[in-house]
Design an enzyme around this catalytic site. Structure first.
Site, PDB file in Angstrom:
ATOM      1  N   TYR A   1      42.095  52.893  97.144  1.00  9.25           N
ATOM      2  CA  TYR A   1      42.533  54.126  96.503  1.00  9.25           C
ATOM      3  C   TYR A   1      41.748  55.308  97.080  1.00  9.25           C
ATOM      4  O   TYR A   1      42.317  56.321  97.461  1.00  9.25           O
ATOM      5  CB  TYR A   1      42.330  54.042  94.985  1.00  9.25           C
ATOM      6  CG  TYR A   1      42.880  55.243  94.255  1.00  9.25           C
ATOM      7  CD1 TYR A   1      44.190  55.263  93.795  1.00  9.25           C
ATOM      8  CD2 TYR A   1      42.099  56.371  94.041  1.00  9.25           C
ATOM      9  CE1 TYR A   1      44.716  56.367  93.150  1.00  9.25           C
ATOM     10  CE2 TYR A   1      42.611  57.491  93.402  1.00  9.25           C
ATOM     11  CZ  TYR A   1      43.918  57.473  92.954  1.00  9.25           C
ATOM     12  OH  TYR A   1      44.427  58.583  92.323  1.00  9.25           O
TER      13      TYR A   1
ATOM     14  N   SER B   1      51.304  71.111  61.718  1.00  9.78           N
ATOM     15  CA  SER B   1      50.359  70.063  61.345  1.00  9.78           C
ATOM     16  C   SER B   1      51.099  69.096  60.411  1.00  9.78           C
ATOM     17  O   SER B   1      52.315  69.222  60.244  1.00  9.78           O
ATOM     18  CB  SER B   1      49.149  70.772  60.755  1.00  9.78           C
ATOM     19  OG  SER B   1      48.740  70.174  59.613  1.00  9.78           O
TER      20      SER B   1
ATOM     21  N   GLU C   1      54.060  55.809  64.295  1.00 12.42           N
ATOM     22  CA  GLU C   1      53.228  55.941  65.501  1.00 12.42           C
ATOM     23  C   GLU C   1      51.768  55.988  65.075  1.00 12.42           C
ATOM     24  O   GLU C   1      51.453  56.575  64.047  1.00 12.42           O
ATOM     25  CB  GLU C   1      53.569  57.261  66.224  1.00 12.42           C
ATOM     26  CG  GLU C   1      55.039  57.380  66.585  1.00 12.42           C
ATOM     27  CD  GLU C   1      55.467  58.816  66.903  1.00 12.42           C
ATOM     28  OE1 GLU C   1      54.596  59.696  67.035  1.00 12.42           O
ATOM     29  OE2 GLU C   1      56.688  59.039  67.002  1.00 12.42           O
TER      30      GLU C   1
ATOM     31  N   LYS D   1      48.213  57.349  64.595  1.00 19.59           N
ATOM     32  CA  LYS D   1      47.715  58.727  64.615  1.00 19.59           C
ATOM     33  C   LYS D   1      46.392  58.727  65.364  1.00 19.59           C
ATOM     34  O   LYS D   1      45.386  58.226  64.892  1.00 19.59           O
ATOM     35  CB  LYS D   1      47.520  59.255  63.200  1.00 19.59           C
ATOM     36  CG  LYS D   1      47.129  60.721  63.183  1.00 19.59           C
ATOM     37  CD  LYS D   1      47.182  61.283  61.777  1.00 19.59           C
ATOM     38  CE  LYS D   1      46.934  62.782  61.768  1.00 19.59           C
ATOM     39  NZ  LYS D   1      45.619  63.151  62.261  1.00 19.59           N
TER      40      LYS D   1
ATOM     41  N   ARG E   1      46.326  73.440  70.638  1.00 17.46           N
ATOM     42  CA  ARG E   1      47.173  73.839  69.533  1.00 17.46           C
ATOM     43  C   ARG E   1      46.718  75.184  68.956  1.00 17.46           C
ATOM     44  O   ARG E   1      47.531  76.005  68.557  1.00 17.46           O
ATOM     45  CB  ARG E   1      47.110  72.769  68.449  1.00 17.46           C
ATOM     46  CG  ARG E   1      48.066  73.008  67.319  1.00 17.46           C
ATOM     47  CD  ARG E   1      48.042  71.843  66.350  1.00 17.46           C
ATOM     48  NE  ARG E   1      47.154  72.130  65.248  1.00 17.46           N
ATOM     49  CZ  ARG E   1      47.556  72.549  64.053  1.00 17.46           C
ATOM     50  NH1 ARG E   1      48.844  72.685  63.806  1.00 17.46           N
ATOM     51  NH2 ARG E   1      46.700  72.803  63.101  1.00 17.46           N
TER      52      ARG E   1
ATOM     53  N   CYS F   1       7.569  64.408  73.902  1.00 18.19           N
ATOM     54  CA  CYS F   1       6.314  63.983  74.480  1.00 18.19           C
ATOM     55  C   CYS F   1       6.333  64.506  75.913  1.00 18.19           C
ATOM     56  O   CYS F   1       7.254  64.217  76.674  1.00 18.19           O
ATOM     57  CB  CYS F   1       6.221  62.462  74.486  1.00 18.19           C
ATOM     58  SG  CYS F   1       4.820  61.878  75.468  1.00 18.19           S
TER      59      CYS F   1
END
Ligand code: IVH
Length: 664
Positions: free
Chosen positions: A34, A80, A112, A114, A135, A423
């Site tokens: 990759y 919401s 679903e 949350k 949001r 310390c």
């Protein structure tokens, strides 16, 4: 193939493999392969900067830092959800729906998980990601496009047939393991910990420097769109399938429920499942499946009528603080840790909880012998919520932050304005041990076989006292120790040998200099190219490095001008430790230019270890006996590859010969 075509092909390939890796958890090529494809892409784009497009995988690494976040107005508000907590609330929800619809039918639902993260909106135009935002207050959010581009599971380009414009909504979050690791690093550098995945996700996305975001293990799941009517879908269920077909990651635990009884069953299923998930969920979202019904139901001020979030009960318990322990970290930070009467919190026995620092103890007014309410914050680190004051008997004792280091007895300091007590004795054995552990760990040089336990053992036996000592370890030092043998000693020594020429940035991050994490270390490597150059750098020169703050610059200068540090670097040099910048490294490593392949079963190494060794030493792994292959390493019972390689005149090594080669 001309380079333009190759570039297109590379982008597709990389997007595909990142989907296999991140969304399906089923990588189809090695990390090395990759990386190689990625390097090739960077090379072409480097030669043709005008070919760079915003959907190129190269744009994921995070661009230049922003001055501030711009505001974004959501075309349609991001709402919401109202909450339910149990079966009774769920049936009450259904009753309200039926009353509103003047209907007496059964409703079907999508359920679903949350996710406990941060809600974001992604705007795709002609299939390309053009904007991403938080949001915010629902109407106005912040433009975090550059930050969201770094999240690997967010597609930069949708698959074919995407609508001209699509505004999707979903949750950005962090896995438990990602959060644990991030918090471990933060604890070590004396930074405040993230209490839960939501804070961690928000803290990582609200970074003006997208390169910081790029280092955070963020993930994304989509759960809806701003306007379903634009998609041609008529149900939430088909919408989620539509989004998945476009290449957006949809959570696999979504479930269609034909009626409320089945929703209730699904809620208990998810409650049981949640502890085994790699990420935190804090409830289940229930949505009326039909969009025509959703439209009729509409919304109230802040939340739609057609959906509800059924929350899991918070995982809390009460117990008692038996004592307080003070731990000294790598940077000398002294952290108070409450020793608790062991208690079961949602299936996990908890017997310790961090108290963070003295200010925190004072703020919560905690005392030894207090009865306390604890919770597993975001299911990760146990946290003390408060003392149950009503239960006090009067015999509770104040928690006193020591004035001397509990390990080395050196006086502690608490700088004005800082919460942490430290310390400052550089010879404190707790700090030295923690530094050694960090140096060898994954966040440091990642030396195989030198995990926390082994380092503690070797430190306890005075075999290693400072970082350069690691490179002086001999086989004889190790083989007779408890838990060690010839094989494990050889393996560790091989790892140590491989760590002698680490990438400069990795080496810098491994040293554990305050304020110098992976990202800053990368900037330093890019700018200074060698340890020598960095050692000579003045504070002014350091401040010119874009993205490097004042604290970091000062910390580097202080560190390198310390006489003990100077002595340590002489010891590193004597031990043959030579960190190198990327360019030099590629040219000089033992296996540079070699393309290897393993066949048959290996005796001393696992396949993963073998491949890592090749990669660490600058070599590549071939996918088969190809033209590129330079050397085949043969274990027991090899297959047809040996014959093929011999016919093609390739170099063939046994496992032992391969190991000898690496010993240089
Ligand atoms: S739907 C109008 N679905 O929960 C519908 N939200 O309080 C609004 N969340 O801010 C959201 N998982 O961040 C929806 N599967 C899911 C969700 C979900 C998590 C969050 C979301 C929202 C909050 C609602």
């Amino acid at each position: 193939m001309d380079s333009r075509k190759r570039l297109e092909a590379l982008r597709l390939l990389l997007a595909q493999h990142s989907h296999y890796y991140y969304d399906l958890d089923d990588p189809q090529i090695s990390d090395g392969e990759y990386d190689r494809l990625f390097q090739e892409l960077l090379q072409i784009e480097g030669a043709h900067p005008d070919w760079i497009t915003p959907d190129s995988p190269s744009q994921r690494v995070g661009g230049a830092p922003l001055d501030k976040f711009n505001q974004v107005e959501h075309r349609l508000p991001m709402l919401s959800l109202e909450n339910a907590f149990d079966e009774k609330d769920l049936y009450a929800f259904e009753e309200r729906l039926l009353r509103f619809l003047l209907q007496d039918t059964t409703l079907s639902y999508m359920t679903e998980p949350k996710l406990d993260g941060l809600a974001v909106e992604l705007v795709y135009e002609q299939g390309l990601l053009v904007q991403g935002s938080t949001r915010g207050d629902g109407k106005l959010g912040e433009d975090i496009t550059a930050q969201l581009r770094t999240v690997s599971s967010i597609p930069l380009r949708l698959r074919k047939n995407a609508p001209t414009r699509l505004e999707v909504r979903g949750e950005v979050f962090m896995d438990r393991s990602g959060l644990d690791e991030l918090n471990r690093q933060r604890a070590e550098s004396g930074e405040a910990l993230f209490a839960n995945p939501r804070n961690a996700a928000a803290g990582s996305l609200r970074q003006l420097d997208p390169r910081v975001t790029a280092q955070r293990p963020l993930r994304f799941f989509v759960y809806g769109v701003s306007e379903p009517s634009g998609t041609g879908c008529h149900q939430q269920q088909t919408l989620l399938q539509f989004l998945a077909d476009l290449g957006l990651p949809v959570n696999s635990l979504i479930a269609f429920c034909p009626d409320m009884a089945s929703v209730v069953r699904r809620f208990s299923e998810l409650s049981a499942l949640r502890h085994d998930l790699a990420y935190e969920i804090d409830g289940m979202v229930v949505k009326v499946n039909d969009f025509s019904l959703q439209t009729r139901l509409g919304e109230k001020a802040r939340a739609p009528r057609w959906a509800i979030a059924c929350k899991f009960p918070a995982i809390q318990a009460t117990t008692r603080i038996l004592a307080v322990d003070f731990q000294v970290g790598r940077t000398g930070a002294v952290t108070p840790v409450a020793i608790l009467e062991p208690v079961d919190v949602g299936g996990v026995m908890v017997s310790r909880a961090t108290l963070h620092n003295g200010d925190e103890i004072r703020r919560k007014d905690l005392r030894i012998d207090d009865t306390v309410l604890i919770q597993r914050a975001g299911d990760v680190i146990p946290e003390i919520v408060k003392a149950v004051v009503e239960k006090r008997k009067g015999s509770e004792e104040a928690i006193v932050i020591p004035v001397h280091c509990p390990v080395c007895s050196h006086p502690l300091v608490k700088p004005e304005g800082e919460a942490v007590t430290r310390c400052v004795n550089p010879h404190c054995s707790a700090q030295r041990l923690r530094s050694l552990v960090h140096f060898c760990s994954k966040a440091g040089l990642d030396i195989d076989g030198l995990g926390k336990k082994s380092v503690e053992q070797l430190f306890g036996l005075h075999l290693i006292q400072d970082l350069p000592d690691i490179f002086q370890l001999q086989k004889d030092d190790l083989i007779h120790l408890e838990g060690w043998g010839e094989k494990s000693a050889e393996k560790v020594l091989l790892g140590i040998n491989g760590a002698k020429t680490p990438p400069l940035s990795r080496f810098l991050a491994a040293l554990g200099i305050r304020y110098i994490g992976e990202v800053t270390a990368g900037l330093l490597e890019e700018t200074f190219h060698s340890l020598q150059n960095l050692l000579m750098a003045t504070e002014e020169e350091l401040l010119e490095v874009e993205g490097l703050g004042e604290q970091a610059a000062k910390s580097i200068v202080d560190y390198f001008s310390d006489s003990d540090v100077r002595k340590m670097f002489v010891k590193f040099q004597e031990a043959g430790v030579m960190p190198e910048a990327a360019k030099q490294r590629e040219e000089k490593l033992l296996l540079s230019g070699e393309v290897l392949l393993f066949t048959g079963s290996l005796k001393k190494l696992s396949r993963t270890e073998a491949k890592k060794l090749v990669k660490d030493n600058g070599g590549q792994i071939a996918s088969g006996v190809t033209k590129k292959l330079t050397c085949l390493v043969v274990g027991d019972k090899p297959g047809s590859k040996v014959k093929k390689a011999r016919e093609k005149g390739k170099k063939i090594l046994t496992e032992d010969q391969f190991l000898q080669l690496l010993e240089g």
